[in-house]
Design a protein around this motif. Structure first.
Motif, PDB file in Angstrom:
ATOM      1  N   UNK A  40       0.633  -1.245  -0.090  1.00 44.76           N
ATOM      2  CA  UNK A  40       0.158  -0.105  -0.158  1.00 44.76           C
ATOM      3  C   UNK A  40       1.371   1.466   0.335  1.00 44.76           C
ATOM      4  N   UNK A  41       1.823   1.180   0.012  1.00 42.08           N
ATOM      5  CA  UNK A  41       3.372   2.484   0.019  1.00 42.08           C
ATOM      6  C   UNK A  41       4.177   2.142  -0.866  1.00 42.08           C
ATOM      7  N   UNK A  42       3.897   3.121  -2.654  1.00 39.04           N
ATOM      8  CA  UNK A  42       4.151   2.667  -3.749  1.00 39.04           C
ATOM      9  C   UNK A  42       5.500   3.922  -3.455  1.00 39.04           C
ATOM     10  N   UNK A  43       6.759   3.188  -3.900  1.00 40.99           N
ATOM     11  CA  UNK A  43       8.238   3.116  -3.922  1.00 40.99           C
ATOM     12  C   UNK A  43       8.211   5.241  -4.362  1.00 40.99           C
ATOM     13  N   UNK A  44       7.189   5.311  -5.345  1.00 40.95           N
ATOM     14  CA  UNK A  44       7.224   6.821  -6.303  1.00 40.95           C
ATOM     15  C   UNK A  44       7.503   7.749  -4.741  1.00 40.95           C
ATOM     16  N   UNK A  45       6.733   7.471  -4.047  1.00 43.09           N
ATOM     17  CA  UNK A  45       6.387   8.213  -2.973  1.00 43.09           C
ATOM     18  C   UNK A  45       7.466   8.931  -1.874  1.00 43.09           C
ATOM     19  N   UNK A  46       8.321   8.303  -1.626  1.00 42.23           N
ATOM     20  CA  UNK A  46       9.182   7.861  -0.811  1.00 42.23           C
ATOM     21  C   UNK A  46      10.774   7.934  -0.871  1.00 42.23           C
ATOM     22  N   UNK A  47      11.389   8.518  -0.523  1.00 46.88           N
ATOM     23  CA  UNK A  47      12.978   8.466  -0.626  1.00 46.88           C
ATOM     24  C   UNK A  47      13.049   7.957   0.772  1.00 46.88           C
ATOM     25  N   UNK A  48      15.080   7.210   0.478  1.00 47.40           N
ATOM     26  CA  UNK A  48      15.353   6.175   1.328  1.00 47.40           C
ATOM     27  C   UNK A  48      15.969   7.673   2.656  1.00 47.40           C
ATOM     28  N   UNK A  49      16.614   7.468   3.414  1.00 46.27           N
ATOM     29  CA  UNK A  49      17.063   7.529   4.278  1.00 46.27           C
ATOM     30  C   UNK A  49      18.570   7.497   4.615  1.00 46.27           C
ATOM     31  N   UNK A  50      19.656   8.106   4.408  1.00 49.12           N
ATOM     32  CA  UNK A  50      21.153   7.084   4.041  1.00 49.12           C
ATOM     33  C   UNK A  50      21.439   6.802   5.758  1.00 49.12           C
ATOM     34  N   UNK A  51      21.894   5.720   6.289  1.00 48.32           N
ATOM     35  CA  UNK A  51      22.107   5.782   7.645  1.00 48.32           C
ATOM     36  C   UNK A  51      22.955   6.555   8.423  1.00 48.32           C
ATOM     37  N   UNK A  52      24.335   6.336   6.605  1.00 45.65           N
ATOM     38  CA  UNK A  52      25.931   7.427   7.378  1.00 45.65           C
ATOM     39  C   UNK A  52      25.771   8.797   6.238  1.00 45.65           C
ATOM     40  N   UNK A  53      26.418   9.640   6.553  1.00 42.62           N
ATOM     41  CA  UNK A  53      26.386  10.783   5.618  1.00 42.62           C
ATOM     42  C   UNK A  53      27.852  10.977   5.619  1.00 42.62           C
ATOM     43  N   UNK A  54      28.740  11.617   4.256  1.00 42.66           N
ATOM     44  CA  UNK A  54      29.689  12.172   4.280  1.00 42.66           C
ATOM     45  C   UNK A  54      30.450  13.220   5.081  1.00 42.66           C
TER      46      UNK A  54
END
Length: 129
Positions: A40-54
């Motif tokens: 019920x949650x299409x991937x186009x509406x969501x963005x993944x948050x990275x676990x680590x930042x540069x």
């Protein structure tokens, strides 16, 4: 039910066919499904948050010196090559802690692994895509 009857039932053959395969091909064509992160949650509406930042390259030196000193311990003849320096994403850590606390509920001995954290895209980003 005997073994042969059970095998026939599992393979979908009737007792009247006596081991002969059904000659009619049955295929079903399903329309392509849109990728989902959860039902019920299409991937186009969501963005993944990275676990680590540069980390800013200006801050690499201190991090590399500390990391290699810890890794080398009492073996000064060892050498290391640090290719990437990253720091934990505070937003990812906060969400993971809240999610595992809610998931554990009244069972403090349980444990969880958070593999992905997603953020819902803003309305402008969703309509632009």
């Amino acid at each position: 039910m005997g073994l042969r009857s059970m095998i026939r039932a599992l393979l979908g053959r009737s007792s009247s066919s006596r081991g002969h395969a059904d000659k009619t091909a049955r295929t079903t064509v399903q329309p392509p499904r849109e990728p989902e992160i959860a039902p019920g949650y299409p991937a186009r509406d969501w963005e993944e948050i990275p676990a680590y930042l540069p980390v800013d390259p200006a801050e690499h030196r201190e991090a590399v010196i500390i990391a290699t000193a810890i890794a080398a311990a009492d073996k000064p003849e060892s050498s290391f090559s640090v290719k990437h320096v990253s720091m934990a994403n505070p937003e990812y850590r906060r969400v993971a802690c809240i999610a595992t606390a809610l998931g554990a509920g009244a069972l403090p001995e349980s444990s969880f692994v958070v593999k992905h954290v997603y953020r819902q895209k803003s309305l402008e980003e969703t309509h632009a895509a």
